[in-house]
Scaffold this motif. Structure first.
Motif, PDB file in Angstrom:
ATOM      1  N   ARG A 185       0.829  -1.211   0.000  1.00 23.51           N
ATOM      2  CA  ARG A 185       0.000   0.000   0.000  1.00 23.51           C
ATOM      3  C   ARG A 185       0.863   1.260   0.000  1.00 23.51           C
ATOM      4  O   ARG A 185       0.618   2.193  -0.765  1.00 23.51           O
ATOM      5  CB  ARG A 185      -0.929  -0.011   1.219  1.00 23.51           C
ATOM      6  CG  ARG A 185      -2.032   1.026   1.136  1.00 23.51           C
ATOM      7  CD  ARG A 185      -3.086   0.765   2.186  1.00 23.51           C
ATOM      8  NE  ARG A 185      -2.581   0.970   3.537  1.00 23.51           N
ATOM      9  CZ  ARG A 185      -3.196   0.546   4.650  1.00 23.51           C
ATOM     10  NH1 ARG A 185      -4.319  -0.134   4.560  1.00 23.51           N
ATOM     11  NH2 ARG A 185      -2.695   0.790   5.833  1.00 23.51           N
ATOM     12  N   LYS A 234       0.871  -0.874  -8.798  1.00 15.91           N
ATOM     13  CA  LYS A 234       0.263  -1.941  -7.995  1.00 15.91           C
ATOM     14  C   LYS A 234       1.141  -3.189  -8.055  1.00 15.91           C
ATOM     15  O   LYS A 234       1.461  -3.673  -9.148  1.00 15.91           O
ATOM     16  CB  LYS A 234      -1.128  -2.282  -8.526  1.00 15.91           C
ATOM     17  CG  LYS A 234      -2.145  -1.180  -8.335  1.00 15.91           C
ATOM     18  CD  LYS A 234      -3.481  -1.579  -8.947  1.00 15.91           C
ATOM     19  CE  LYS A 234      -4.487  -0.458  -8.779  1.00 15.91           C
ATOM     20  NZ  LYS A 234      -5.722  -0.716  -9.534  1.00 15.91           N
ATOM     21  N   LEU A 289      -6.257  -3.817   1.176  1.00 12.17           N
ATOM     22  CA  LEU A 289      -6.007  -3.273  -0.164  1.00 12.17           C
ATOM     23  C   LEU A 289      -7.272  -3.090  -1.006  1.00 12.17           C
ATOM     24  O   LEU A 289      -7.232  -2.457  -2.060  1.00 12.17           O
ATOM     25  CB  LEU A 289      -5.011  -4.159  -0.916  1.00 12.17           C
ATOM     26  CG  LEU A 289      -3.587  -4.196  -0.329  1.00 12.17           C
ATOM     27  CD1 LEU A 289      -2.739  -5.221  -1.067  1.00 12.17           C
ATOM     28  CD2 LEU A 289      -2.923  -2.835  -0.364  1.00 12.17           C
TER      29      LEU A 289
END
Length: 318
Positions: free
Chosen positions: A241, A250, A276
């Motif tokens: 994150r 990502k 997430l």
């Protein structure tokens, strides 16, 4: 697979400031296991989602072309067609996310999947799996051979020594070279978290691996004494994150080792969703490394459909 993570320059300032509050992490991880559970149709839906995120794995010394063929067949037909038909899911193309094997078995896997008319990727472990205690050149050659044989994903292991001695530049450079050797194949970086000494080291190793261009970070080889645990998962997800907030890239997550029951799989899915969000709850960004998990999930789905439990020998083996 999702877009590649291009990585970034090594930021030692960021790494040096990190300190993980271990008691707080452990306390939070314990709470996750006592949280709400999903029931009935919702549970069945979550379990089918878990199936689509499994890297169905065999990493044994006695692997042969015939048991690889059986593994690949199970990957393409993970849940009995009869059960899926009752749930009206028989035409949704449910398969596992990948099959994961040693480099020597990649060609067998490609052949078996092609014969089954299925395009799921073959993942190969490499770089001196599981200990990583082989020379760098040998590790790089192993990656290249697996890619040449058709592996579309490579699960590399880091040198734990570099983490334990704080050689973050060395770790970054090693992983950059692995990434280069992978070419177009996605790279999953196994941290061997049970051997890293502390949760602070787990966070730092996760961050260095992502800075170096890892597409996924993975907890364990499944061969360590301690494998995927929730505290470790929590720390790695927070690192993912933080990296996303800083770079917009990502990175996926793969817990592996010791995940054997449907209940375990649901716990990991819930942790992913909490930390997430839904966009990470897909095979492009979440994998479960497992060999025996699928049998228990299929057993739970059998119970959902019929109201009774099947004996393990009644369901096709993985």
């Amino acid at each position: 697979m999702s877009a590649r993570n291009p990585g970034m320059e090594l930021d030692l300032g960021w790494i040096s400031k990190v300190q993980v509050n271990q008691p707080a992490v452990i306390r939070h991880a314990e709470q996750i296991q006592t949280r709400r559970t999903v029931k009935k149709d919702w549970q069945a839906a979550w379990l089918l989602r878990a199936v689509t995120c499994i890297d169905l794995t065999t990493l044994s010394g006695d692997d042969t072309p015939s048991n690889i063929h059986r593994l690949c067949y199970k990957a393409t037909h993970p849940i009995s067609e009869d059960l899926l038909r009752v749930m009206d899911m028989h035409d949704k193309g449910i398969t596992t996310a990948a099959v994961c094997v040693y480099p020597a078995r990649v060609a067998d896997s490609i052949k078996a999947l092609k014969a089954a008319g299925c395009n799921i990727p073959v993942a190969s472990v490499a770089t001196g799996f599981p200990a990583g205690q082989t020379p760098l050149q040998t590790k790089l050659d192993e990656i290249r051979i697996a890619v040449e044989d058709g592996a579309r994903e490579i699960d590399i292991v880091i040198s734990r020594t570099l983490v334990l001695t704080g050689q973050w530049e060395g770790l970054y450079e090693e992983i950059r070279q692995f990434r280069q050797a992978c070419g177009d194949a996605h790279m999953k970086t196994i941290l061997g978290t049970g051997e890293l000494g502390s949760l602070t080291n787990v966070y730092k190793a996760s961050m260095v691996a992502m800075m170096a261009g890892s597409d996924f970070i993975k907890t364990s080889t499944g061969k360590e004494a301690v494998n995927a645990t929730l505290p470790v998962g929590l720390v790695m997800l927070r690192a993912i994150r933080d990296f996303y907030w800083k770079t917009g890239n990502k990175v996926g997550f793969k817990p592996a080792g010791g995940i054997r029951t449907a209940k375990d799989a649901l716990t990991w899915l819930m942790l992913m969703k909490e930390e997430l969000g839904d966009e990470w709850l897909k095979p492009e960004l979440f994998r479960l490394g497992a060999s025996s998990l699928l049998a228990d999930i299929e057993r739970q789905i059998y119970h959902h459909v019929t109201g009774r439990y099947a004996a393990y020998h009644n369901l096709a083996m993985a």
